[in-house]
Design a protein around this motif. Structure first.
Motif, PDB file in Angstrom:
ATOM      1  N   PHE A  27       0.834  -1.198   0.000  1.00 46.44           N
ATOM      2  CA  PHE A  27       0.000   0.000   0.000  1.00 46.44           C
ATOM      3  C   PHE A  27       0.862   1.239   0.000  1.00 46.44           C
ATOM      4  O   PHE A  27       2.002   1.230   0.454  1.00 46.44           O
ATOM      5  N   LEU A  28       0.291   2.323  -0.481  1.00 49.29           N
ATOM      6  CA  LEU A  28       0.946   3.621  -0.495  1.00 49.29           C
ATOM      7  C   LEU A  28       0.109   4.583   0.335  1.00 49.29           C
ATOM      8  O   LEU A  28      -1.084   4.763   0.067  1.00 49.29           O
ATOM      9  N   PHE A  29       0.725   5.189   1.324  1.00 47.34           N
ATOM     10  CA  PHE A  29       0.063   6.138   2.215  1.00 47.34           C
ATOM     11  C   PHE A  29       0.580   7.531   1.863  1.00 47.34           C
ATOM     12  O   PHE A  29       1.733   7.864   2.168  1.00 47.34           O
ATOM     13  N   VAL A  30      -0.259   8.323   1.197  1.00 49.69           N
ATOM     14  CA  VAL A  30       0.154   9.637   0.712  1.00 49.69           C
ATOM     15  C   VAL A  30      -0.290  10.711   1.697  1.00 49.69           C
ATOM     16  O   VAL A  30      -1.471  10.812   2.045  1.00 49.69           O
ATOM     17  N   SER A  31       0.679  11.512   2.129  1.00 49.63           N
ATOM     18  CA  SER A  31       0.386  12.603   3.056  1.00 49.63           C
ATOM     19  C   SER A  31      -0.532  13.630   2.420  1.00 49.63           C
ATOM     20  O   SER A  31      -0.579  13.764   1.187  1.00 49.63           O
ATOM     21  N   GLY A  32      -1.237  14.356   3.260  1.00 46.75           N
ATOM     22  CA  GLY A  32      -2.136  15.393   2.778  1.00 46.75           C
ATOM     23  C   GLY A  32      -1.405  16.398   1.907  1.00 46.75           C
ATOM     24  O   GLY A  32      -0.321  16.859   2.250  1.00 46.75           O
ATOM     25  N   GLN A  33      -2.011  16.711   0.769  1.00 46.92           N
ATOM     26  CA  GLN A  33      -1.435  17.661  -0.168  1.00 46.92           C
ATOM     27  C   GLN A  33      -2.293  18.917  -0.211  1.00 46.92           C
ATOM     28  O   GLN A  33      -3.513  18.854  -0.124  1.00 46.92           O
ATOM     29  N   ILE A  34      -1.595  20.043  -0.321  1.00 49.76           N
ATOM     30  CA  ILE A  34      -2.277  21.321  -0.469  1.00 49.76           C
ATOM     31  C   ILE A  34      -1.865  21.913  -1.815  1.00 49.76           C
ATOM     32  O   ILE A  34      -1.036  21.349  -2.526  1.00 49.76           O
ATOM     33  N   ALA A  35      -2.427  23.045  -2.168  1.00 49.04           N
ATOM     34  CA  ALA A  35      -2.237  23.628  -3.500  1.00 49.04           C
ATOM     35  C   ALA A  35      -0.940  24.418  -3.613  1.00 49.04           C
ATOM     36  O   ALA A  35      -0.934  25.614  -3.881  1.00 49.04           O
ATOM     37  N   LEU A  36       0.175  23.729  -3.434  1.00 49.99           N
ATOM     38  CA  LEU A  36       1.481  24.363  -3.619  1.00 49.99           C
ATOM     39  C   LEU A  36       2.041  23.992  -4.981  1.00 49.99           C
ATOM     40  O   LEU A  36       1.954  22.836  -5.400  1.00 49.99           O
ATOM     41  N   ASN A  37       2.633  24.959  -5.651  1.00 56.06           N
ATOM     42  CA  ASN A  37       3.348  24.708  -6.891  1.00 56.06           C
ATOM     43  C   ASN A  37       4.651  24.017  -6.515  1.00 56.06           C
ATOM     44  O   ASN A  37       5.428  24.566  -5.723  1.00 56.06           O
ATOM     45  N   PRO A  38       4.927  22.824  -7.038  1.00 51.29           N
ATOM     46  CA  PRO A  38       6.127  22.098  -6.634  1.00 51.29           C
ATOM     47  C   PRO A  38       7.434  22.787  -7.031  1.00 51.29           C
ATOM     48  O   PRO A  38       8.450  22.597  -6.380  1.00 51.29           O
ATOM     49  N   ARG A  39       7.406  23.601  -8.068  1.00 53.88           N
ATOM     50  CA  ARG A  39       8.634  24.280  -8.516  1.00 53.88           C
ATOM     51  C   ARG A  39       8.936  25.525  -7.695  1.00 53.88           C
ATOM     52  O   ARG A  39      10.090  25.803  -7.386  1.00 53.88           O
ATOM     53  N   THR A  40       7.893  26.279  -7.354  1.00 52.10           N
ATOM     54  CA  THR A  40       8.117  27.558  -6.679  1.00 52.10           C
ATOM     55  C   THR A  40       7.829  27.513  -5.179  1.00 52.10           C
ATOM     56  O   THR A  40       8.288  28.375  -4.441  1.00 52.10           O
ATOM     57  N   GLY A  41       7.036  26.545  -4.758  1.00 56.29           N
ATOM     58  CA  GLY A  41       6.631  26.491  -3.359  1.00 56.29           C
ATOM     59  C   GLY A  41       5.535  27.486  -3.014  1.00 56.29           C
ATOM     60  O   GLY A  41       5.127  27.598  -1.860  1.00 56.29           O
ATOM     61  N   GLU A  42       5.053  28.192  -4.025  1.00 56.43           N
ATOM     62  CA  GLU A  42       4.001  29.193  -3.824  1.00 56.43           C
ATOM     63  C   GLU A  42       2.625  28.556  -3.923  1.00 56.43           C
ATOM     64  O   GLU A  42       2.434  27.570  -4.646  1.00 56.43           O
ATOM     65  N   LEU A  43       1.646  29.148  -3.242  1.00 54.35           N
ATOM     66  CA  LEU A  43       0.267  28.682  -3.333  1.00 54.35           C
ATOM     67  C   LEU A  43      -0.279  28.948  -4.730  1.00 54.35           C
ATOM     68  O   LEU A  43       0.025  29.960  -5.343  1.00 54.35           O
ATOM     69  N   VAL A  44      -1.091  28.017  -5.208  1.00 55.09           N
ATOM     70  CA  VAL A  44      -1.688  28.103  -6.537  1.00 55.09           C
ATOM     71  C   VAL A  44      -3.177  28.365  -6.399  1.00 55.09           C
ATOM     72  O   VAL A  44      -3.834  27.794  -5.534  1.00 55.09           O
ATOM     73  N   GLY A  45      -3.674  29.206  -7.283  1.00 56.27           N
ATOM     74  CA  GLY A  45      -5.113  29.383  -7.374  1.00 56.27           C
ATOM     75  C   GLY A  45      -5.661  30.492  -6.515  1.00 56.27           C
ATOM     76  O   GLY A  45      -5.165  30.780  -5.444  1.00 56.27           O
ATOM     77  N   GLY A  46      -6.689  31.073  -7.043  1.00 54.19           N
ATOM     78  CA  GLY A  46      -7.430  32.070  -6.301  1.00 54.19           C
ATOM     79  C   GLY A  46      -8.853  31.601  -6.107  1.00 54.19           C
ATOM     80  O   GLY A  46      -9.656  32.262  -5.462  1.00 54.19           O
ATOM     81  N   THR A  47      -9.143  30.425  -6.704  1.00 54.85           N
ATOM     82  CA  THR A  47     -10.487  29.879  -6.598  1.00 54.85           C
ATOM     83  C   THR A  47     -10.420  28.462  -6.030  1.00 54.85           C
ATOM     84  O   THR A  47      -9.371  27.809  -6.094  1.00 54.85           O
ATOM     85  N   ILE A  48     -11.533  27.988  -5.540  1.00 53.08           N
ATOM     86  CA  ILE A  48     -11.605  26.625  -4.997  1.00 53.08           C
ATOM     87  C   ILE A  48     -11.321  25.587  -6.092  1.00 53.08           C
ATOM     88  O   ILE A  48     -10.551  24.654  -5.850  1.00 53.08           O
TER      89      ILE A  48
END
Length: 126
Positions: A27-48
């Motif tokens: 099995f693979l247990f994947v940690s919770g992911q949020i809307a971060l751009n993997p290249r910049t580390g910045e949050l992505v999106g202004g909408t849900i």
């Protein structure tokens, strides 16, 4: 029981003492992911919808690195800051699980890391 740490540059680096995912006993247990751009580390999106799509893309990259996929996901947990966004998150999420969707729960929480609106974790078969 042995475990293997899964790490990919195609998903955001952990922002704490945890792994992106752990493979154990098939099995693979994947940690919770949020809307971060993997290249910049910045949050992505202004909408849900934008935020939810980025979360799903991050999950997909981790699944792929481990040799798994959305088709092999058996369980997801969705955390939302406002349950009023449930239908919007659900609509985007459903695009990634069109057949045989996994078991799931959705929980409203008062706050998420970096004050995002959505966080999703999953468990998949390898």
């Amino acid at each position: 029981m042995s475990k293997k740490v899964i790490r990919t540059e195609q998903a955001p680096a952990p922002i704490g003492p945890y792994s992106q995912a752990i493979a154990a006993q098939g099995f693979l247990f994947v940690s919770g992911q949020i809307a971060l751009n993997p290249r910049t580390g910045e949050l992505v999106g202004g909408t849900i919808p934008e935020e939810t799509h980025q979360v799903m893309k991050n999950l997909e990259q981790i699944l792929q690195k481990a040799g798994s996929s959305f088709e092999k996901v058996v369980k997801c947990t969705i955390f939302v800051k406002d349950m009023n966004h449930f239908s919007t998150v659900n609509e985007v999420y459903g695009q990634y699980f069109q057949q045989q969707p996994p078991a799931r729960e959705t929980v409203e929480v008062s706050r998420l890391p970096k004050d995002v609106n959505v966080e999703i974790s999953c468990i998949a078969m390898m």
